[in-house]
Design a protein around this motif. Sequence first.
Motif, PDB file in Angstrom:
ATOM      1  N   ARG A  81      -5.568 -11.476  11.038  1.00 30.76           N
ATOM      2  CA  ARG A  81      -5.088 -10.158  11.408  1.00 30.76           C
ATOM      3  C   ARG A  81      -4.227  -9.063  11.309  1.00 30.76           C
ATOM      4  NH1 ARG A  81      -6.862 -10.325  17.990  1.00 30.76           N
ATOM      5  NH2 ARG A  81      -9.679 -10.487  16.988  1.00 30.76           N
ATOM      6  N   GLN A  82      -3.932  -9.300  10.008  1.00 26.64           N
ATOM      7  CA  GLN A  82      -2.417  -8.487   9.644  1.00 26.64           C
ATOM      8  C   GLN A  82      -3.761  -7.704   9.139  1.00 26.64           C
ATOM      9  OE1 GLN A  82       0.170  -7.687   9.384  1.00 26.64           O
ATOM     10  NE2 GLN A  82       0.838  -9.563  10.110  1.00 26.64           N
ATOM     11  N   PRO A  83      -3.095  -6.423   9.288  1.00 25.05           N
ATOM     12  CA  PRO A  83      -4.434  -4.986   8.914  1.00 25.05           C
ATOM     13  C   PRO A  83      -4.123  -5.255   7.519  1.00 25.05           C
ATOM     14  CG  PRO A  83      -3.141  -4.200  10.528  1.00 25.05           C
ATOM     15  CD  PRO A  83      -2.683  -6.005  10.407  1.00 25.05           C
ATOM     16  N   ARG A  84      -4.611  -3.970   6.625  1.00 26.06           N
ATOM     17  CA  ARG A  84      -4.520  -4.012   5.132  1.00 26.06           C
ATOM     18  C   ARG A  84      -3.575  -1.832   5.713  1.00 26.06           C
ATOM     19  NH1 ARG A  84      -7.858  -4.660   1.367  1.00 26.06           N
ATOM     20  NH2 ARG A  84      -6.348  -3.142  -0.651  1.00 26.06           N
ATOM     21  N   ILE A  85      -2.975  -2.008   4.753  1.00 22.14           N
ATOM     22  CA  ILE A  85      -2.074  -0.345   5.335  1.00 22.14           C
ATOM     23  C   ILE A  85      -2.383   0.189   4.123  1.00 22.14           C
ATOM     24  CG2 ILE A  85       0.274   0.825   5.919  1.00 22.14           C
ATOM     25  CD1 ILE A  85       1.158  -1.942   7.085  1.00 22.14           C
ATOM     26  N   LEU A  86      -2.884   1.657   4.373  1.00 21.76           N
ATOM     27  CA  LEU A  86      -3.458   2.986   3.369  1.00 21.76           C
ATOM     28  C   LEU A  86      -2.702   3.843   3.381  1.00 21.76           C
ATOM     29  CD1 LEU A  86      -5.759   3.470   1.196  1.00 21.76           C
ATOM     30  CD2 LEU A  86      -6.240   4.884   2.883  1.00 21.76           C
ATOM     31  N   VAL A  87      -1.785   4.011   2.661  1.00 19.26           N
ATOM     32  CA  VAL A  87      -0.348   5.096   2.127  1.00 19.26           C
ATOM     33  C   VAL A  87      -1.239   6.249   1.599  1.00 19.26           C
ATOM     34  CG1 VAL A  87       1.525   6.061   1.093  1.00 19.26           C
ATOM     35  CG2 VAL A  87       0.873   3.291   1.880  1.00 19.26           C
ATOM     36  N   MET A  88      -1.455   7.263   2.298  1.00 16.97           N
ATOM     37  CA  MET A  88      -2.478   8.037   2.183  1.00 16.97           C
ATOM     38  C   MET A  88      -2.141   9.638   1.874  1.00 16.97           C
ATOM     39  SD  MET A  88      -4.846   8.172   6.138  1.00 16.97           S
ATOM     40  CE  MET A  88      -3.401   8.881   6.485  1.00 16.97           C
ATOM     41  N   ASP A  95       8.629   5.022  -5.707  1.00 16.29           N
ATOM     42  CA  ASP A  95       7.447   4.345  -4.336  1.00 16.29           C
ATOM     43  C   ASP A  95       6.287   2.435  -4.659  1.00 16.29           C
ATOM     44  OD1 ASP A  95       7.878   6.236  -2.410  1.00 16.29           O
ATOM     45  OD2 ASP A  95       6.257   6.942  -3.255  1.00 16.29           O
ATOM     46  N   ALA A  96       6.380   3.232  -6.201  1.00 22.14           N
ATOM     47  CA  ALA A  96       5.171   1.777  -6.490  1.00 22.14           C
ATOM     48  C   ALA A  96       5.325   0.423  -6.205  1.00 22.14           C
ATOM     49  CB  ALA A  96       4.939   2.404  -8.055  1.00 22.14           C
ATOM     50  N   SER A  97       6.836   0.332  -6.749  1.00 21.96           N
ATOM     51  CA  SER A  97       7.711  -0.822  -6.796  1.00 21.96           C
ATOM     52  C   SER A  97       7.594  -1.171  -5.282  1.00 21.96           C
ATOM     53  CB  SER A  97       9.113  -1.428  -7.215  1.00 21.96           C
ATOM     54  OG  SER A  97      10.053  -0.595  -7.112  1.00 21.96           O
ATOM     55  N   SER A  98       8.377  -0.613  -4.376  1.00 21.67           N
ATOM     56  CA  SER A  98       7.753  -1.329  -2.666  1.00 21.67           C
ATOM     57  C   SER A  98       6.632  -1.562  -2.324  1.00 21.67           C
ATOM     58  CB  SER A  98       8.002  -0.438  -1.785  1.00 21.67           C
ATOM     59  OG  SER A  98      10.089  -0.161  -2.476  1.00 21.67           O
ATOM     60  N   ALA A  99       5.406  -0.557  -2.522  1.00 20.99           N
ATOM     61  CA  ALA A  99       4.145  -0.598  -2.217  1.00 20.99           C
ATOM     62  C   ALA A  99       3.302  -2.191  -2.936  1.00 20.99           C
ATOM     63  CB  ALA A  99       3.295   0.461  -3.378  1.00 20.99           C
ATOM     64  N   ALA A 100       3.886  -2.163  -3.636  1.00 21.59           N
ATOM     65  CA  ALA A 100       2.939  -3.123  -4.533  1.00 21.59           C
ATOM     66  C   ALA A 100       3.830  -4.524  -4.092  1.00 21.59           C
ATOM     67  CB  ALA A 100       3.656  -3.798  -5.746  1.00 21.59           C
ATOM     68  N   ALA A 101       5.277  -4.399  -3.494  1.00 16.22           N
ATOM     69  CA  ALA A 101       6.155  -5.597  -3.226  1.00 16.22           C
ATOM     70  C   ALA A 101       5.478  -6.461  -1.765  1.00 16.22           C
ATOM     71  CB  ALA A 101       7.385  -5.786  -2.511  1.00 16.22           C
ATOM     72  N   TYR A 102       5.382  -4.706  -1.008  1.00 18.15           N
ATOM     73  CA  TYR A 102       4.724  -5.131   1.001  1.00 18.15           C
ATOM     74  C   TYR A 102       3.637  -5.045   0.734  1.00 18.15           C
ATOM     75  CZ  TYR A 102       9.771  -4.148   1.977  1.00 18.15           C
ATOM     76  OH  TYR A 102      11.265  -4.442   1.488  1.00 18.15           O
ATOM     77  N   GLY A 103       2.388  -4.649   0.207  1.00 16.51           N
ATOM     78  CA  GLY A 103       1.793  -5.149   0.209  1.00 16.51           C
ATOM     79  C   GLY A 103       0.810  -4.672   0.590  1.00 16.51           C
ATOM     80  N   LEU A 104       1.009  -2.665   0.201  1.00 16.22           N
ATOM     81  CA  LEU A 104       1.168  -1.260   0.690  1.00 16.22           C
ATOM     82  C   LEU A 104      -0.060  -0.926  -0.198  1.00 16.22           C
ATOM     83  CD1 LEU A 104       3.796  -0.370   1.122  1.00 16.22           C
ATOM     84  CD2 LEU A 104       2.597  -1.584   3.180  1.00 16.22           C
ATOM     85  N   THR A 105      -1.162  -0.063   0.192  1.00 12.89           N
ATOM     86  CA  THR A 105      -2.503  -0.109  -1.023  1.00 12.89           C
ATOM     87  C   THR A 105      -2.571   1.815  -0.806  1.00 12.89           C
ATOM     88  OG1 THR A 105      -3.768  -2.131   0.721  1.00 12.89           O
ATOM     89  CG2 THR A 105      -4.908   0.176  -1.040  1.00 12.89           C
ATOM     90  N   PRO A 106      -2.049   1.889  -2.166  1.00 15.36           N
ATOM     91  CA  PRO A 106      -1.675   3.313  -2.335  1.00 15.36           C
ATOM     92  C   PRO A 106      -3.083   4.574  -2.209  1.00 15.36           C
ATOM     93  CG  PRO A 106      -1.324   2.592  -4.292  1.00 15.36           C
ATOM     94  CD  PRO A 106      -1.638   1.370  -2.989  1.00 15.36           C
ATOM     95  N   VAL A 107      -3.366   5.489  -2.090  1.00 15.49           N
ATOM     96  CA  VAL A 107      -4.481   6.719  -2.245  1.00 15.49           C
ATOM     97  C   VAL A 107      -3.706   7.359  -3.836  1.00 15.49           C
ATOM     98  CG1 VAL A 107      -5.074   8.769  -1.535  1.00 15.49           C
ATOM     99  CG2 VAL A 107      -4.838   7.231   0.045  1.00 15.49           C
ATOM    100  N   VAL A 108      -4.393   7.056  -5.149  1.00 19.74           N
ATOM    101  CA  VAL A 108      -3.856   8.053  -6.045  1.00 19.74           C
ATOM    102  C   VAL A 108      -5.142   8.377  -6.408  1.00 19.74           C
ATOM    103  CG1 VAL A 108      -2.968   5.731  -6.660  1.00 19.74           C
ATOM    104  CG2 VAL A 108      -5.133   6.216  -6.983  1.00 19.74           C
TER     105      VAL A 108
END
Length: 400
Positions: A81-88, A95-108
Amino acid sequence: MTNWVEISARNLETNYKTLTDAAAPGVTVLAVVKADAYGHGADLCAPILARAGASWLGVTDVAEGMAVRAALAQEAIAAARQPRILVMSGLGEDDASSAAAYGLTPVVWTEQQLGWLDAVATGYEQLAVHLEIDTGMARQGVAPGAELDDVLRALAGSKALRLEAVMTHFASAEIAGSKQTARQQQLFEQALEQVAAAGLRPACIHAGNTSGVDNASGEESSLAWLRRIAAKYQTQAMVRTGLGLYGYALPVEREAGFAGTVQETVRPLLKPVMTWKARVIGVREVPAGTQMGYNGTFTAAAAMRLALLPVGYADGLRRELSAAQPGAGGWVIFNGQRVPIVGRVSMNLTIVDVTALTDVAVGDEATVLGEGVTAEDHAARAGTISYEIVCGVKASRRLV
Ligand SMILES: *Cc1c(COP(=O)(O)O)cnc(C)c1O
């Protein structure tokens, strides 16, 4: 605690369901918890939304995304049930390495951003990214045409990155029959053609906000459009709702000359999630002629009873609610009854006129924002929108 915010878990769940029901069939709802859940506390709201079934949450930046991940972990939400998280909002190099490490999905939307992610992606499964198309806000996103082709080439050539979604944002979603939205939709479709021509097959497309769900004028609505193009490209459609989750929506307006139906599908059903309260810290009787507050802008025409509330503009209570004349400003609610603000709202104190109430005592609770006094009421007086009002409330928050 002299002023505080109560967050209704039930109203948040109800609003989420209202929005998901209205978006159905076929359209997923991303729940936006950016800006500390529009002032409601992302740590409180994200777990409630996850439990209610939200598969996607939206945050502004990586720092917010990390905080939301931590809040979800504390609540022991099941892995499934863990939602995906979009970094909008724009991903930075740091930010790139933390986004990857924390499973955050970036808008690019730039090759530079793709490069930063490529550089940190080793060691992870393919990193999913969502590509934003600028269809007319000149804010975020890549413009359709040559610029987009360059970014698509970079994406197609990256082994580490996976184009999961293509998205855009509308400038006038609350306007039924908006010509601007129609132009944006056209450009987005042009961009989707380019994506397909580049051999990329995103699993999802998303566009629209609360008003995109609310403003449902039949086949011309942006939800209907979203369903059509998602079917055409065989992808999942998604809308991103924020304000509606918290119980508000902009009124739907009509584009000049638009003859179609104008409808508010969810706005009448939404329930404010935030109730802001303060406890009386003083009561006094004053004779006619008494001036009150800074610069003595309000003068008692007759004897009055005043209650003092420990809340002011430092807490987010807008100074535009001040009143130099009876009833000219804002009001609070005591036991369901409206009580006007008198004089100037100060930094941490506000005077209200309780002459009409029979018994008010130190320790009594007043509703500053909530039932009987909405963020729209505050916004109308402050010359702004309900978004800014709820985001501006700084009081401590508790779940009820
Ligand atoms: C904030 C935001 C939303 C949500 O908008 P609401 O009007 O609050 O529903 C949707 N998409 C993007 C890109 C946003 O930044």
